[in-house]
Design a protein around this motif. Structure first.
Motif, mmCIF file in Angstrom:
data_model
loop_
_atom_site.group_PDB
_atom_site.id
_atom_site.type_symbol
_atom_site.label_atom_id
_atom_site.label_comp_id
_atom_site.label_asym_id
_atom_site.label_seq_id
_atom_site.Cartn_x
_atom_site.Cartn_y
_atom_site.Cartn_z
ATOM 1 N N SER A 77 -59.877 15.746 -55.907
ATOM 2 C CA SER A 77 -61.087 14.954 -55.647
ATOM 3 C C SER A 77 -62.181 15.103 -56.693
ATOM 4 O O SER A 77 -62.723 14.091 -57.170
ATOM 5 C CB SER A 77 -61.662 15.343 -54.278
ATOM 6 N N SER A 115 -54.155 14.203 -47.587
ATOM 7 C CA SER A 115 -55.304 15.112 -47.532
ATOM 8 C C SER A 115 -56.311 14.634 -46.495
ATOM 9 O O SER A 115 -56.360 13.445 -46.171
ATOM 10 C CB SER A 115 -55.973 15.129 -48.914
ATOM 11 N N ILE A 116 -57.131 15.539 -46.022
ATOM 12 C CA ILE A 116 -58.198 15.127 -45.093
ATOM 13 C C ILE A 116 -59.213 14.263 -45.849
ATOM 14 O O ILE A 116 -60.119 13.691 -45.263
ATOM 15 C CB ILE A 116 -58.901 16.345 -44.473
ATOM 16 N N TYR A 140 -59.891 9.970 -54.965
ATOM 17 C CA TYR A 140 -58.780 10.777 -54.444
ATOM 18 C C TYR A 140 -58.438 10.338 -53.014
ATOM 19 O O TYR A 140 -57.277 10.080 -52.687
ATOM 20 C CB TYR A 140 -59.199 12.245 -54.475
ATOM 21 N N GLY A 180 -60.724 20.785 -57.141
ATOM 22 C CA GLY A 180 -60.989 20.252 -55.794
ATOM 23 C C GLY A 180 -62.407 20.546 -55.343
ATOM 24 O O GLY A 180 -63.109 21.365 -55.924
ATOM 25 N N THR A 181 -62.800 19.869 -54.281
ATOM 26 C CA THR A 181 -64.133 20.084 -53.703
ATOM 27 C C THR A 181 -64.157 21.352 -52.862
ATOM 28 O O THR A 181 -65.194 21.964 -52.662
ATOM 29 C CB THR A 181 -64.503 18.850 -52.850
ATOM 30 N N THR A 182 -62.986 21.761 -52.381
ATOM 31 C CA THR A 182 -62.935 22.961 -51.527
ATOM 32 C C THR A 182 -62.736 24.228 -52.352
ATOM 33 O O THR A 182 -62.539 25.309 -51.786
ATOM 34 C CB THR A 182 -61.778 22.833 -50.512
ATOM 35 N N TRP A 276 -66.434 14.086 -45.667
ATOM 36 C CA TRP A 276 -65.196 14.544 -45.015
ATOM 37 C C TRP A 276 -65.486 15.129 -43.641
ATOM 38 O O TRP A 276 -66.618 15.527 -43.353
ATOM 39 C CB TRP A 276 -64.517 15.598 -45.887
HETATM 40 C C1 VAH Z 1 -59.656 18.776 -52.937
HETATM 41 N N1 VAH Z 1 -58.373 20.773 -52.339
HETATM 42 O O1 VAH Z 1 -60.660 19.428 -52.765
HETATM 43 C C2 VAH Z 1 -58.353 19.315 -52.350
HETATM 44 C C3 VAH Z 1 -58.155 18.837 -50.928
HETATM 45 C C4 VAH Z 1 -59.222 18.485 -48.683
HETATM 46 C C5 VAH Z 1 -59.408 18.974 -50.068
HETATM 47 O O2 VAH Z 1 -57.671 17.557 -50.884
HETATM 48 O O3 VAH Z 1 -59.661 17.733 -53.528
#
Ligand code: VAH
Length: 315
Positions: A77, A115-116, A140, A180-182, A276
């Motif tokens: 993402s 993905s979520i 993404y 990633g964002t996480t 999200w």
């Molecule tokens: C992201 N780690 O941050 C991945 C993932 C839900 C997060 O899809 O893009």
């Protein structure tokens, strides 16, 4: 034979090891766009493979008599917001290539990660249901939502046995964060052990669905081992492990590192995280193929601190 595409990535590297532990090293071909330094991801059971190149993909599949493909290559993402067209092209072309290998009966079982991120700001945020409003606002998320629809189409129209999981943010220590964002939930452990302080790029109350990597790997193997008739959802399954905020993660780490300090400076990824869900309802995964999470927040923190420390000893 099993082929892992994107085997040097965060999930791919651990999936390769887990599947080799089960089936033996010679039954699992690892591949990635670039050569790898690690010993497990090189040698006769490693191939350079550009997943956006169909002929290259087909050559590897026929050379090794592959019947199962885990297509793990993607632009995540954060990076995809910097390179939207490249992100769309990589994420979609690699999926079409593996689905078409299935349609041509060159492979007979496929795993593709969603993905979520497929959920957006209009999606119910708490215990997000399997079927709900999905208006993703990131490149993404758009690519993963479109990809889910194509998986369901290729299953219905051509009988391709493709299976998918909407991964939450995955926490692991064996590979560096991948854009990633996480990723804050990975970086924080390295910083806590290195400098005993961390500046989070997400605000303290940003709750996100998360999961320790071992749970994600066991879920991936479980959905692929399940009998085809039990996979009732052919777009992608919600999967939930944990849900926590940076402040809650900090507090749990502080139980192990009393002097650990955190500060907060939101960057462009705050808007992505805000779009999200906070938490996910994964009852279909539980009922259809027996998903059961193992790791809670306390176990995740313990495993990550031990894991990062073990890396230091090696390096
Ligand atoms: C992201 N780690 O941050 C991945 C993932 C839900 C997060 O899809 O893009």
């Amino acid at each position: 034979k099993i082929l892992i595409v994107g085997a040097c990535g965060q999930i791919g590297s651990e999936l390769t090891q887990a599947l080799r532990d089960i089936h033996g090293k010679d039954a699992v071909i690892a591949s990635d766009i670039k050569p790898s330094t690690s010993s497990e991801l090189s040698g006769e059971f490693f191939e350079i493979l550009d997943a956006t190149d169909y002929e290259n993909f087909k050559t590897v599949v026929t050379k090794h008599d592959v019947d199962t493909v885990y297509m793990m290559a993607a632009m995540l993402s954060g990076t995809a917001e910097k390179f939207p067209e490249k992100g769309w092209d990589l994420n979609m072309t690699s999926l079409f290539n593996v689905l078409n290998l299935g349609k041509e009966k060159l492979v007979n079982k496929i795993f593709w990660p969603s993905s979520i991120a497929v959920f957006g700001p209009t999606t119910p945020k708490v215990d997000t249901p399997q079927q709900t409003i999905m208006e993703p606002t990131t490149v993404y998320g758009i690519s993963k939502q479109a990809g889910e629809r194509w998986c369901a189409y290729y299953y219905k129209r051509y009988g391709v046995d493709v299976r998918s999981i909407r991964y939450p943010g995955l926490i692991s220590y064996k590979t560096p964060p991948g854009g990633g964002t996480t990723d804050y939930a990975i970086e924080i452990f390295h910083e806590a052990l290195k400098s005993s302080s961390y500046t989070s790029f997400l605000s303290k109350d940003t709750a996100l669905p998360m999961m320790y990597m071992d749970d994600a790997i066991q879920a991936t193997i479980a959905i692929m081992d399940a009998p085809a008739e039990s996979i009732k959802i052919r777009s992608s399954y919600n999967l939930s492990g944990l849900s926590f905020t940076p402040e809650e993660l900090y507090a749990e780490i502080k139980n192990h590192i009393p002097g650990f300090e955190i500060s907060y400076e939101s960057d462009f990824r705050q808007a992505i995280a805000d779009s999200w869900p906070d938490s996910i309802d994964d009852s279909e995964a539980k009922s259809d193929w027996g998903w059961k999470k193992d790791y809670d927040l306390e176990m995740t923190v313990k495993a990550m601190l031990a894991g990062v420390k073990s890396l230091k000893k090696v390096n």
